[in-house]
Design a protein around this motif. Structure first.
Motif: not given
Length: 432
Positions: A96-109
């Protein structure tokens, strides 16, 4: 970056209780753990909405907010099984975190919090290599996907160090928690082992003390009763014709019974001190020295030999070599073995003469008791039976020596005892 309330990584669960290997544990049990995990998942999911809309200052959100919330919801739902399926939970949350990063979300805590909780659970329940493997794999995937797909304008340092810091932190905390729990388990196990060992040692000492007192009672009672019986028989024989001899034997009989009473009193005194817990008095002469009371030793061998004259046994005593220091326990052992050997001579051999020979060598004392065999043995002697011979071997073994018994080639019986001399004599004989 837009202002936001400071967020902290999810609090790691407390260390697992002893014996709960394989799953992180909290101070809850059964359904309470499930309730806690559900509450944790709900709290992290509540943080997913602000985490999915965070952008850098002056920039608009380039992706819809709801895919991030859906991915966060899937990650939080997987946390319910983080205790019994830690690896699967990490795989789901990492995906899920990799998918969120691929969509362009800013990876915060806020978006990485489910993955951080899953990595903590994995580090608590598995070994260090497994936890580090999953953590570095997640860092590589997030960095590899975030570099080309991350928000425009995000600093390269943040893209590289952000995922590494947020994923290594829970992994390290989980490893420390696991090692602390293992240390506590080891300390508890050592304490339990020490307690069991202490109880076993106490039982062993009690058994050894009981056997030693039993040997003392056997030696005292057997020796003095045999002498008393023989002297009483001699009095009966000599009284009509030789009243003076009968009077002397009667005096010897009185001395024999008085000596028996003294030694019995000394032995029973050990039981009294043991019952009152008097720790100041040594109770094992083989370890601490001579017990209090009238404990016989090598100096009393002449009186012991003379006490058998009334029983018709002529005992000679001879010493070879230079007398050397010997521990009180070994000295008492030598006396008791000689006493038992001479008693056996009067009971079984029917001999008229016996000999005691003490030989001092560099590191040991050899005590030999022999008899001439007599012409009419009373009871056939046995080299393997009877409590007397067993007691001799046990006494010698407790003092670090040994006993050999058997018939002599020229007739008669012999008891050979080898006992170690004191350490002082050994050091003097072999200087460094």
């Amino acid at each position: 970056m837009r202002s936001q309330s400071p967020s902290q990584p999810p609090s790691p669960p407390p260390s697992r209780p002893a014996g709960a290997v394989g799953s992180p544990s909290l101070p809850f049990a059964g359904g309470h753990r499930r309730s806690f995990d559900a509450a944790l998942a709900a709290a992290l999911f509540a943080c997913s909405f602000p985490g999915s809309v965070i952008t850098f200052p002056g920039q608009d959100l380039s992706v819809p907010w709801w895919p991030g919330v859906v991915l966060a919801g899937a990650s939080c739902a997987a946390l319910i099984r983080r205790r019994d399926r830690p690896r699967g939970t990490v795989v789901v949350t990492l995906g899920c975190a990799v998918a969120a990063s691929a969509l362009g979300y800013l990876l915060t805590v806020l978006l990485l919090a489910p993955l951080m909780a899953a990595l903590y659970s994995l580090a608590v329940s598995t070994d260090r290599r497994t936890a580090n493997t999953f953590a570095f794999t997640g860092i590589a995937l997030l960095v590899g996907v975030g570099l080309p797909s991350g928000p425009a304008g995000e600093p390269l340092v943040l893209k590289l160090l952000g995922p590494a810091a947020w994923l290594l932190l829970p992994t390290a905390l989980g490893t420390v928690t696991r090692l602390r729990a293992a240390c506590l388990d080891a300390v508890r196990a050592r304490a339990e082992h020490a307690e069991r060992t202490r109880e076993e040692e106490t039982r062993r000492r009690v058994t050894e003390e009981r056997m030693r007192i039993a040997r003392d009672l056997h030696d005292v009672v057997a020796h003095h009763l045999v002498l008393a019986g023989l002297q009483a028989g001699a009095v009966a024989r000599h009284l009509p014709a030789r009243p003076e001899e009968a009077a002397r034997l009667t005096a010897d009989l009185t001395g024999t019974t008085a000596s028996a009473l003294r030694e019995l009193k000394s032995t029973v005194g050990l039981l009294r001190r043991a019952g009152t817990g008097d720790a100041d008095e040594p109770r094992n002469p083989g370890e601490h020295g001579r017990p209090v009371g009238s404990t016989p030793g090598l100096a009393q061998l002449p009186q012991l030999a003379a006490s058998f004259e009334g029983a018709g046994l002529d005992v000679t005593l001879r010493t070879e070599g230079e007398p050397a220091p010997i521990t009180a326990g070994a000295e008492l052992t030598a006396y008791r073995i000689v006493q038992e050997a001479l008693t056996n001579v009067t009971k079984h051999a029917g001999a008229r003469t016996a000999a005691i020979r003490l030989v001092y060598a560099d590191d040991r004392l050899t005590v030999t008791v022999t008899d001439d065999g007599g012409t009419h043995p009373k009871v056939p002697a046995s080299t393997g039976g009877g409590y007397g011979l067993i007691g001799m071997r046990e006494r010698a073994r407790s003092a670090g020596g040994r006993v050999r018994t058997g018939h002599r080639p020229g007739g008669g019986f012999e008891v050979v005892t080898e006992l170690p001399l004191s350490v002082r004599k050994t050091n003097e004989s072999h200087p460094v």
